[in-house]
Design a protein around this motif. Structure first.
Motif, PDB file in Angstrom:
ATOM      1  N   LYS A  11      25.924  11.585   2.714  1.00  0.00           N
ATOM      2  CA  LYS A  11      26.794  12.178   3.525  1.00  0.00           C
ATOM      3  C   LYS A  11      26.872  13.909   3.383  1.00  0.00           C
ATOM      4  O   LYS A  11      26.709  14.319   2.558  1.00  0.00           O
ATOM      5  CB  LYS A  11      28.280  11.814   3.260  1.00  0.00           C
TER       6      LYS A  11
ATOM      7  N   MET B 185      27.258   8.077  -1.729  1.00  0.00           N
ATOM      8  CA  MET B 185      27.899   8.702  -0.547  1.00  0.00           C
ATOM      9  C   MET B 185      27.854  10.079  -0.668  1.00  0.00           C
ATOM     10  O   MET B 185      27.600  10.869   0.285  1.00  0.00           O
ATOM     11  CB  MET B 185      29.499   8.440  -0.520  1.00  0.00           C
TER      12      MET B 185
ATOM     13  N   ASP C 225      35.323   8.740   3.924  1.00  0.00           N
ATOM     14  CA  ASP C 225      35.029   7.150   3.599  1.00  0.00           C
ATOM     15  C   ASP C 225      36.371   6.334   3.291  1.00  0.00           C
ATOM     16  O   ASP C 225      37.043   6.751   2.404  1.00  0.00           O
ATOM     17  CB  ASP C 225      34.093   7.112   2.585  1.00  0.00           C
TER      18      ASP C 225
END
Length: 410
Positions: A65, A61, A16
């Motif tokens: 993810k 995240m 990211d």
């Protein structure tokens, strides 16, 4: 010095750009602080993230993810190896040190220490994660919270969505963003049918024997709504819905194998308003998937279908008549009825009588804090049913919509 490059199994976080730039900033590299702060704000608004904007974004995240741990939890039915657990705790210890960093210390923006988005994130999964993390004190406890989150909700789209459709071009599951948020207790009437559906689904999510289900009967009686509502009821137990079209039944073997890999989740493959003409052969794939195929149906998958037909394959009098030129007429007849027989539980929905219909209308109106006199209810709702296609739950909902939109404004 804190450095996310030391992560072992959560190294994907650095894929990211925002987190990579933040890591470079705390490691002393030259980074445009204003641009980075703006990117954090953009994501906070997009995702509805509240509080310490650095902390909440990193946690989001990590939750959404896919990583080595989330894959292991999915593929093993919720388990994780001892060595992988140690590696995950190692990473959580590094990440935990970053979570105390205040944005005002590194980005020169004090209001980012406690950001308030225009629309806050209301995801039950993510909010449960945040509440559980707030109560976890040790590194191991925090790691356990994430593992339990992956086990219950999954990661990525599996954690965000209750229902999916199948993209035939990409051979991928695609989340349905605006899935109906109805609950079983909001559906008025058909209590026996709802109880059958609830009991079978509860057995399924608890790992007990459960049947594939055919919901059959009159149109507009709430068959599809019942399936959607029961999925909402058991979302936090790992239940997801995958809606397929009749044409996609040819891809069932591929879809089944894909769902098999999410062994910590349960899936209902949903076929709405299902029926077949004599010339359509897609039903053979469904028969094979339910029972009798070379590859066994995954234990984490059930098939729920709705139909207005008790026998899903259309029959004609040619199938029964003496002049039929089929040498094995009984075999042909058995073929047309064998599909519905593959469903272990068949739930019947009959059109409501007048008393049941008025009770449905009354219940729907009461959800909006409106109580009509019995005679007024009988006259107005009854006239609506006569002017339309008869009594049903759908007609009742249409009357309530009309009443709320037109009558109340006067």
């Amino acid at each position: 010095m804190l450095d996310l490059h030391k992560l072992l199994v959560c190294h994907h976080l650095l894929d990211d750009k925002i987190i990579e730039d933040f890591n470079r900033l705390i490691c002393g590299a030259g980074v445009d602080k204003g641009k980075l702060a703006a990117e954090f704000i953009e994501q906070a608004e997009k995702l509805g993230l509240s509080g310490n904007i650095i902390k909440i974004y990193i946690l989001y995240m990590l939750a959404h993810k896919n990583n080595c741990v989330s894959y292991a939890v999915e593929s093993s039915g919720g388990k994780i190896g001892a060595s992988l657990y140690k590696a995950f705790c190692h990473d959580i210890a590094i990440i935990n040190k970053l979570l105390v960093v205040k944005p005002s210390m590194v980005l020169d923006c004090e209001f980012l220490d406690d950001y308030e988005p225009t629309t806050a994130n209301t995801s039950p999964a993510f909010n449960a994660l945040m509440n559980n993390l707030a109560q976890a004190e040790s590194i191991e406890a925090k790691a356990d919270v994430f593992i339990d989150y992956y086990r219950t909700y999954g990661s990525g789209d599996m954690a965000d969505y209750r229902a999916f459709r199948w993209d035939s071009d990409e051979d991928e599951l695609v989340g349905i963003k605006h899935f109906e948020a109805m609950r079983l207790d909001e559906l008025i009437g058909y209590e026996y049918q709802k109880q059958q559906l609830r009991d079978n689904t509860l057995a399924f999510v608890e790992g007990r024997p459960a049947n594939n289900v055919l919901l059959v009967g009159a149109r507009g009686t709430g068959k599809s709504s019942g399936v959607k509502a029961v999925v909402n009821s058991f979302f936090d137990k790992g239940l997801r819905l995958v809606q397929l079209t009749k044409e996609q039944l040819t891809a069932l073997p591929v879809i089944m194998e894909r769902l098999r890999t999410y062994s910590s989740k349960k899936f209902i493959i949903f076929l709405d308003d299902l029926s077949f003409e004599e010339f359509e052969v897609e039903y053979k794939y469904l028969k094979s998937a339910i029972e009798g195929g070379a590859s066994a149906k995954p234990e984490n998958v059930l098939i729920y279908a709705t139909s207005n037909r008790r026998h899903l394959i259309k029959e004609s009098y040619n199938n029964r008549g003496a002049d039929d030129d089929d040498m094995h007429r009984n075999d042909t007849l058995n073929e047309t009825i064998s599909l519905s027989d593959r469903f272990g539980l068949i739930i019947h929905y009959l059109s409501p009588n007048q008393q049941e219909y008025l009770a449905i209308v009354d219940g729907l109106l009461r959800q909006h804090n409106i109580i009509l006199d019995k005679e007024e209810l009988r006259v107005k709702a009854g006239a609506w049913a006569q002017e339309h296609s008869g009594r049903s739950g759908r007609i009742a909902q249409q009357f309530v919509t009309y009443y709320l939109g037109q009558v109340l404004k006067k």
